[in-house]
Design an enzyme around this catalytic site. Sequence first.
Site, short mmCIF file in Angstrom:
data_model
loop_
_atom_site.label_atom_id
_atom_site.label_comp_id
_atom_site.label_asym_id
_atom_site.label_seq_id
_atom_site.Cartn_x
_atom_site.Cartn_y
_atom_site.Cartn_z
N GLU A 27 4.02 -8.63 -14.19
CA GLU A 27 4.99 -7.53 -14.03
C GLU A 27 6.10 -7.92 -13.05
OE1 GLU A 27 4.77 -4.60 -11.11
OE2 GLU A 27 2.60 -4.74 -10.87
N LYS A 88 13.31 0.53 -10.86
CA LYS A 88 11.88 0.49 -11.20
C LYS A 88 11.72 1.26 -12.52
CE LYS A 88 7.58 2.58 -9.50
NZ LYS A 88 6.98 3.33 -8.38
N VAL A 108 3.30 -1.54 -14.14
CA VAL A 108 2.13 -1.87 -14.95
C VAL A 108 2.26 -1.19 -16.32
CG1 VAL A 108 -0.37 -1.51 -15.18
CG2 VAL A 108 0.59 -2.34 -13.01
N ASP A 140 0.90 14.03 -8.68
CA ASP A 140 1.39 12.66 -8.78
C ASP A 140 0.28 11.73 -9.28
OD1 ASP A 140 2.51 10.17 -8.59
OD2 ASP A 140 3.43 10.52 -6.63
N SER A 142 -0.01 8.26 -11.58
CA SER A 142 0.82 7.19 -12.15
C SER A 142 0.71 7.11 -13.67
CB SER A 142 0.41 5.84 -11.55
OG SER A 142 1.11 4.80 -12.20
N ASP A 144 0.72 4.55 -15.14
CA ASP A 144 -0.13 3.38 -15.43
C ASP A 144 -1.46 3.81 -16.04
OD1 ASP A 144 1.85 1.94 -14.14
OD2 ASP A 144 0.62 1.37 -12.41
N LYS A 161 -5.12 0.63 -4.79
CA LYS A 161 -4.85 0.55 -3.36
C LYS A 161 -5.32 1.83 -2.68
CE LYS A 161 -1.54 -1.92 -2.25
NZ LYS A 161 -0.24 -2.37 -2.69
N1 PSU Z 1 0.59 -1.24 -6.37
C1 PSU Z 1 0.81 -2.32 -5.60
N2 PSU Z 1 1.99 -2.97 -5.67
C2 PSU Z 1 2.96 -2.59 -6.54
C3 PSU Z 1 2.71 -1.48 -7.39
C4 PSU Z 1 1.52 -0.84 -7.26
O1 PSU Z 1 -0.04 -2.69 -4.82
O2 PSU Z 1 4.03 -3.22 -6.57
C5 PSU Z 1 3.72 -1.10 -8.42
C6 PSU Z 1 3.24 -1.52 -9.80
O3 PSU Z 1 4.34 -1.97 -10.57
C7 PSU Z 1 2.70 -0.23 -10.37
C8 PSU Z 1 3.66 0.77 -9.79
O4 PSU Z 1 2.68 -0.19 -11.78
O5 PSU Z 1 3.87 0.30 -8.46
C9 PSU Z 1 3.11 2.17 -9.80
O6 PSU Z 1 4.13 3.05 -9.45
P1 PSU Z 1 3.92 4.63 -9.68
O7 PSU Z 1 2.81 4.99 -8.72
O8 PSU Z 1 5.24 5.23 -9.31
O9 PSU Z 1 3.55 4.81 -11.11
MN MN Z 2 3.99 8.61 -9.22
#
Ligand code: PSU
Ligand code: MN
Length: 304
Positions: A27, A88, A108, A140, A142, A144, A161
């Site tokens: 990614e 992003k 992701v 919230d 993701s 993903d 994480k």
């Molecule tokens: N977690 C990490 N590093 C990252 C991300 C997540 O430790 O860089 C990034 C990845 O690209 C993941 C995105 O898909 O953040 C998720 O963002 P959101 O929570 O806004 O969906």
């Molecule tokens: Mn989010």
Amino acid sequence: MKLNDFIDIHPEVENAIENKEPIVALESTIISHGMPYPKNVETAFMVEETVRSNKAIPATIAIINGRLKVGLTNKEIEFLATNEEVKKVSRRDLPITIAQKLSGSTTVASTMIIASLARIAIFATGGIGGVHRGAENSMDISADLEELAKTNVCVVCAGPKAILDIGLTLQYLETKGVPVIGYKTSELPAFYSSESGFDVDYKIDSALEIAEILKTKWNLLIDGGVLVANPIPIAFELETSIMDEAIRQAIIDADNENITGKEITPYLLSKVNEITQGKSLEANIKLIQNNAALAAKIALHYSK
Ligand code: PSU
Ligand code: MN
């Protein structure tokens, strides 16, 4: 061969797809929004090199001037790493970014979509997005997770994480029917740490077995991804108490600054890095490398 009018596949990757050689998708949000310059570029190059030294072809994915790119040149990686206008891009952002011919890095979720269009089945990253702490109020979650529910790509990560609600993230994946496999561990790793206090569904000890599980799932036409959780090597683990405190502080700061939506993950990552004086970034780099190596091994068996 034109797989799709929107996609540019790097000749080396295209050749590997045609010959059914092992490929690992990577990614790019991690490059543009996950790490500071110049560590982001160095890491992107190093991760590609790790995939190669494990006998697979790397395919870093991003959007450049409205074109879906599968396999980037070093120049394109530099561009993503240094340009503020690089957005992003997750699932919802894809059509707009492409139609308006903008450039973006893929999360992701969107990397899975593009990998799947290019028929790449294995993808390595650091951490996935998940259910955020306090999601009962913020909602919230993701994109993903939703992507893992429906797109046929295996995502190798170091676990969710600890900025997330790990228990709720696991529940969500279970509801959506996403297998969660611990590589050589029965405990879900939590990114900076090999321990989370939560069990995984399955402990699998070899890349070969994981490749067989993937083939079985998709041959059965059970659509959706598979999450492989690969613990950070012990030598690079960060102490849980220090990380917990750093994350607690980062979440308070985000609250005070009213950071929400797509900004929250990048904000927390950079805040935690600041608080740990760069230690979290070093751990992040090591675990991505570890994931890239495992993904390449899975891809090698999957290609046979
Ligand atoms: N977690 C990490 N590093 C990252 C991300 C997540 O430790 O860089 C990034 C990845 O690209 C993941 C995105 O898909 O953040 C998720 O963002 P959101 O929570 O806004 O969906
Ligand atoms: Mn989010």
